[in-house]
Scaffold this active site. Structure first.
Site, PDB file in Angstrom:
ATOM      1  N   GLY A   1       0.834  -1.194   0.000  1.00  0.00           N
ATOM      2  CA  GLY A   1       0.000   0.000   0.000  1.00  0.00           C
ATOM      3  C   GLY A   1       0.868   1.242   0.000  1.00  0.00           C
ATOM      4  O   GLY A   1       2.026   1.199   0.429  1.00  0.00           O
TER       5      GLY A   1
ATOM      6  N   GLN B   1       2.842   9.783   1.442  1.00  0.00           N
ATOM      7  CA  GLN B   1       4.179   9.165   1.348  1.00  0.00           C
ATOM      8  C   GLN B   1       4.947   9.614   0.110  1.00  0.00           C
ATOM      9  O   GLN B   1       6.148   9.363  -0.007  1.00  0.00           O
ATOM     10  CB  GLN B   1       4.047   7.645   1.370  1.00  0.00           C
ATOM     11  CG  GLN B   1       3.534   7.136   2.720  1.00  0.00           C
ATOM     12  CD  GLN B   1       3.399   5.639   2.731  1.00  0.00           C
ATOM     13  OE1 GLN B   1       2.415   5.095   2.264  1.00  0.00           O
ATOM     14  NE2 GLN B   1       4.413   4.950   3.236  1.00  0.00           N
TER      15      GLN B   1
ATOM     16  N   CYS C   1       6.193  -0.252   6.968  1.00  0.00           N
ATOM     17  CA  CYS C   1       5.717   0.937   6.276  1.00  0.00           C
ATOM     18  C   CYS C   1       6.855   1.440   5.394  1.00  0.00           C
ATOM     19  O   CYS C   1       8.003   1.503   5.852  1.00  0.00           O
ATOM     20  CB  CYS C   1       5.329   2.004   7.300  1.00  0.00           C
ATOM     21  SG  CYS C   1       4.764   3.539   6.542  1.00  0.00           S
ATOM     22  N   LEU C   2       6.545   1.786   4.152  1.00  0.00           N
ATOM     23  CA  LEU C   2       7.603   2.223   3.231  1.00  0.00           C
ATOM     24  C   LEU C   2       8.278   3.511   3.718  1.00  0.00           C
ATOM     25  O   LEU C   2       9.396   3.804   3.299  1.00  0.00           O
ATOM     26  CB  LEU C   2       7.034   2.420   1.826  1.00  0.00           C
ATOM     27  CG  LEU C   2       6.536   1.135   1.132  1.00  0.00           C
ATOM     28  CD1 LEU C   2       5.879   1.474  -0.201  1.00  0.00           C
ATOM     29  CD2 LEU C   2       7.664   0.137   0.932  1.00  0.00           C
TER      30      LEU C   2
ATOM     31  N   HIS D   1      -4.209   0.749   7.739  1.00  0.00           N
ATOM     32  CA  HIS D   1      -2.896   1.415   7.811  1.00  0.00           C
ATOM     33  C   HIS D   1      -2.859   2.622   6.866  1.00  0.00           C
ATOM     34  O   HIS D   1      -2.430   3.716   7.250  1.00  0.00           O
ATOM     35  CB  HIS D   1      -1.806   0.386   7.462  1.00  0.00           C
ATOM     36  CG  HIS D   1      -0.407   0.916   7.419  1.00  0.00           C
ATOM     37  ND1 HIS D   1       0.572   0.510   8.301  1.00  0.00           N
ATOM     38  CD2 HIS D   1       0.198   1.819   6.591  1.00  0.00           C
ATOM     39  CE1 HIS D   1       1.705   1.151   8.018  1.00  0.00           C
ATOM     40  NE2 HIS D   1       1.516   1.947   6.981  1.00  0.00           N
ATOM     41  N   GLU D   2      -3.322   2.411   5.624  1.00  0.00           N
ATOM     42  CA  GLU D   2      -3.292   3.507   4.638  1.00  0.00           C
ATOM     43  C   GLU D   2      -4.296   4.600   5.005  1.00  0.00           C
ATOM     44  O   GLU D   2      -4.000   5.793   4.841  1.00  0.00           O
ATOM     45  CB  GLU D   2      -3.578   2.979   3.224  1.00  0.00           C
ATOM     46  CG  GLU D   2      -2.561   1.969   2.693  1.00  0.00           C
ATOM     47  CD  GLU D   2      -1.117   2.396   2.857  1.00  0.00           C
ATOM     48  OE1 GLU D   2      -0.810   3.593   2.748  1.00  0.00           O
ATOM     49  OE2 GLU D   2      -0.275   1.518   3.124  1.00  0.00           O
TER      50      GLU D   2
ATOM     51  N   HIS E   1      -2.737   6.908   7.325  1.00  0.00           N
ATOM     52  CA  HIS E   1      -1.828   7.856   6.646  1.00  0.00           C
ATOM     53  C   HIS E   1      -2.591   9.079   6.136  1.00  0.00           C
ATOM     54  O   HIS E   1      -2.102  10.205   6.215  1.00  0.00           O
ATOM     55  CB  HIS E   1      -1.168   7.204   5.425  1.00  0.00           C
ATOM     56  CG  HIS E   1       0.112   6.479   5.704  1.00  0.00           C
ATOM     57  ND1 HIS E   1       1.224   7.099   6.227  1.00  0.00           N
ATOM     58  CD2 HIS E   1       0.467   5.181   5.505  1.00  0.00           C
ATOM     59  CE1 HIS E   1       2.205   6.207   6.327  1.00  0.00           C
ATOM     60  NE2 HIS E   1       1.778   5.036   5.908  1.00  0.00           N
TER      61      HIS E   1
END
Ligand code: ZN
Length: 193
Positions: free
Chosen positions: A45, A50, A107-108, A149-150, A153
């Protein structure tokens, strides 16, 4: 185009996304770039924050993950999740459901950091898709976790905000270093003072 992914300490990660009112050519390009960036980084994701865009927009793809199953239901009918991937969710609203369960998350924007995070098992999602159409579905497993999670964000919330106090203590030095390195790089680039 693969976009740079911002890391912890970048101010955009803490910004709540603005609603996407119209799917303009610029938004379409951003979505295409986000899909390419997510694939390049082998992520499940990616949120607009991000890639330094504070918008209510995220992309998801769990189809490469074989060891953590996902479920998807559309109109009460079970659908193979891989058929719906990659997913583009614009202005999503979610209702987490069922009891919380712990599970590993990365997480990226936090390279090399993996934490157990407890989240409700299932999620009902309402959003707009790439064609501007309303979509609604219910999901479980990894897909539910990824979407929660997204969604966080998009509100400026990060998974570290949900970690246990034990992990918070354990990871404090690493997170402080990451934040400082991000800020130093931004300062050097003249992006913050
Ligand atoms: Zn993340």
């Amino acid at each position: 185009m693969v976009l740079p992914i911002v890391t912890y300490g970048h101010p955009t990660l803490r910004r709540k996304g603005a609603r996407v009112e119209e799917i303009t050519p610029e938004i379409r390009q951003l979505i295409a770039d986000m899909l390419e960036t997510m694939k390049d980084a082998a992520g499940v994701g990616l949120a607009a924050q991000q890639v330094d865009q504070a918008l209510q927009l995220t992309v998801i793809d769990v189809s490469e993950v074989t060891d953590r199953p996902s479920t998807l239901e559309v109109n009460g009918q079970s659908v193979p999740p891989e058929q719906a991937m990659p997913m583009v969710l614009i202005n999503p609203e979610i209702t987490p459901e069922e009891e919380p369960e712990p599970g590993p998350e990365g997480c990226l924007s936090f390279p090399e950091i993996y934490i157990e995070i407890t989240r409700p098992k299932a999620t009902t999602v309402r959003a707009t898709n790439l064609d501007g159409e309303p979509i609604e579905f219910r999901c479980g497993g990894l897909l539910s976790r990824a979407i929660q999670h997204e969604f966080d964000h998009l509100q400026g919330i990060l998974f570290i905000d949900r970690m246990s106090s034990v992990d918070r203590e354990r990871l404090r030095p690493e997170l402080e270093d990451m934040q400082a390195a991000t800020k130093a790089a931004l300062k050097k680039a003249g992006k913050i003072s």
